[in-house]
Design an enzyme around this catalytic site. Sequence first.
Site, PDB file in Angstrom:
ATOM      1  CE  LYS A   1      -4.056   1.811  -0.223  1.00 30.96           C
ATOM      2  NZ  LYS A   1      -5.216   1.305  -1.370  1.00 30.96           N
TER       3      LYS A   1
ATOM      4  CB  SER B   1      -8.393   1.840  -2.811  1.00 29.93           C
ATOM      5  OG  SER B   1      -7.886   1.791  -1.191  1.00 29.93           O
TER       6      SER B   1
END
Length: 600
Positions: A186, A384
Site C-alpha cells: 500500500k 482500493s
Amino acid sequence: MRFIVRLFALIGLFGVLLTAGLVLLAIKAKDKQPTLPQAVVLEFNFERPLAEAPGEDGWTSLIGNRRGSVREVVDALEQASRDPRVKGLVAKVGNASQGIGTTQELRDAITRFRATGRFAYVHAESFGDAGSGMSPYYLASAFDQVWLQPVGTVGITGIAVTQTFFRGALDSIGVQPQISKRADYKTAAETFAEKQATPANREMTESLAGDLYDQMVLGIAEGRHLGPDAVKAAIDRAPLLDSEALADKLVDKLGYLDEVETAAKERAGGKAAGADTVDLLSYGKIAGSAFGQGPTIALIVGEGEIVRGGKDKSAFSDEASFAANRIADAFDTATAQPGVKAILFRVNSPGGSPVGSEVVRHAVDRARAAGKPVVISMGDVAGSGGYWVAMDADRIVALPGTLTGSIGVLGGKFVAKGLADKLGVGVDQVTRGANATIWSPASPYTDSEAARQDAMLDAIYTQFTDGVAKGRKLDIDKVRQLAKGRVYTGRQAKDLGLVDALGGYDIALQQVRQVAGIPSTANLHIIQFPKPKSGYEMVLDLLNGNAAAQMASAAEARGAEKVLADYGPLLDMIQPVVRAAKRQEQVLMMPDLGVNGAGR
C-alpha cells in the site's frame, strides 16, 4: 396608476415567458439532428478526453464544449458496424488523453468495426511530440491505415514510471508524516513518508510496468503485422523520424489530415456518390443506440474519487462524480424498476472513503438480494475502494490494462509542530478525553491514539480481505497473501481470481446475458441511472433558481475563475432572461410597496 403598473407587469411577464420559451425552443432545436447521407465516413478526434458516462458534462453540452463518453463512442461504432450507409472511419490521434484501459476499450471497438468490412484510417501530426507517444500509437495500431504528417515523429519510447518523494523536504520544514498502512504494497503514502521507493513498491511497480509494456508491444505487433521483437527494436530506437517510422512499417503513409479525409471519401465511393464525413458522436445521436428493444439493463457509472454523501451532480461541474449516496440511490431506483433484468456497474475509481465504499457495496448487495444480478465493468482503474464496491458482484470484468486491486488501507496525519516551532508559532491545547488530539496536526499520536488508529486500520483491512474471500469465493489465506495493498493489471488479476473475464463493455454485456439468463443473440435495452438531465431540464433548473446554487457549489469546489471561464458564454446568453425575471418579481411586489407610500 396601479392599473398601469399591473398592465406593464403583465406585459413584462409575457415578455419573460416568451424569452424563456425561445431559449427552451433553441435548446430543443439544438437537439434536432440532420438526416444522414447515403454514404457516410465517420470522423472523430481521439485526442479529446472522454468521460465514462453520457451526460456528465452539465452545461458544457449547451455551449458546444461537450466531451462525449467512452460509452457513446463504443455504442456509436457498434451501431455504425450495422449501418449500410457507414463505409468507414477517419480519426485523429497523437497525444495521450486516455488511460491504457480506455485505450484498450477503444481498440477493441475499432477492431470489431473493421471486422464488418469497413475501413478505419487514423492520422497524427506527431505521436507524442515532446512527450511519450506510446499510448496514442497503441490506439492507432488498431486502424488499418496509419498516416503521419511529414516532420512528425513516432515517440514510442516505452513506459517510464516516475515517483517523487517529499519526506526529505518535509523533514527540513519540520513536518512529520505519521502514516500507517495495511500492508507492504500500500504505497500511496510513500510520496510523503519515504525518501525513496521501498523494496515492495519497486517490486510492484516493476511488475505493473512490465506487464503493461508487454500488452502494448503485443497489441502493436498484432495490429501492424510485425513480430514483437521488431516492435521492441523500434521502441528502443524511438523517437523515430517520419522516414524511419515509414521504413519500419509503423506508418503506412506520410500526409496531411485533409489528404487522409480525401482518401477516405474516395474509398467510400467519392463525393459524386454522396459520401460525406459525419462526426461520430453526432452520428450516434442521429442513428440512435445500437441497443434498442429487448430486456432492459440498468447502466450505473461510478467515476472518480469515492466520497461520502452526495445526491445530485452539479450541472456546473464537468468533474467525475462518485458520490456514495448518489450511486446507492441509482441502484435502489434501478432495483425498484420491475422491467430491469440486471445492472451493469461501470467503475473507474482509484478509491476514496472506506465508509462511502461500504455504502455502495451494500447497495450492490441490496440489488442482488432483490433478484437483480450485478456485473462490474472496470475502466482504467479500480483500486482500493474501487475494488471494494465491486467485490460482491455476480461477475467482475476488467480490461487487461485496468489497474486493479490494492486490497489494503492506510491512514494517518501530518504533524506540523516542528514547522510551528520554526516559524515561532506557539500552540496550546486544552483537552478532555484520552484521544482528543488524535486528528490534531499540532501533536504526535499518543500511545493510546496510535493504538486506536491501528485498531481502525486492522478492522478495515480484515473486513476488506474477508469480503474479497467471500465475494470472490477464494480461500482467505490466498486473499491475505495476494492482498497487502498490492495493485495488479487486469490480466494479472484475472489469473489470481480477482476478476472473472477480460474485456470492455462488450464482454461485460455478455456476462450480463449469462447471469440474467438472457439469450446471447437477444438485443438489450440499456438505460442509464441516474438519467442525465437534458438541456431542456437544465434550462428549467436555471429559471427556478437551482442553477445558481449549483454554480456556487461548483465555484467553491473548482474556483470561481475556472467556472466563469467555462460557462461565461452561457451566462451571457441567459442573463437577460434572469434579469428580466428579477425585474418582474420586483414589479409584481409594487402593490405591497405602495402601501408604504412607494409607487403612489
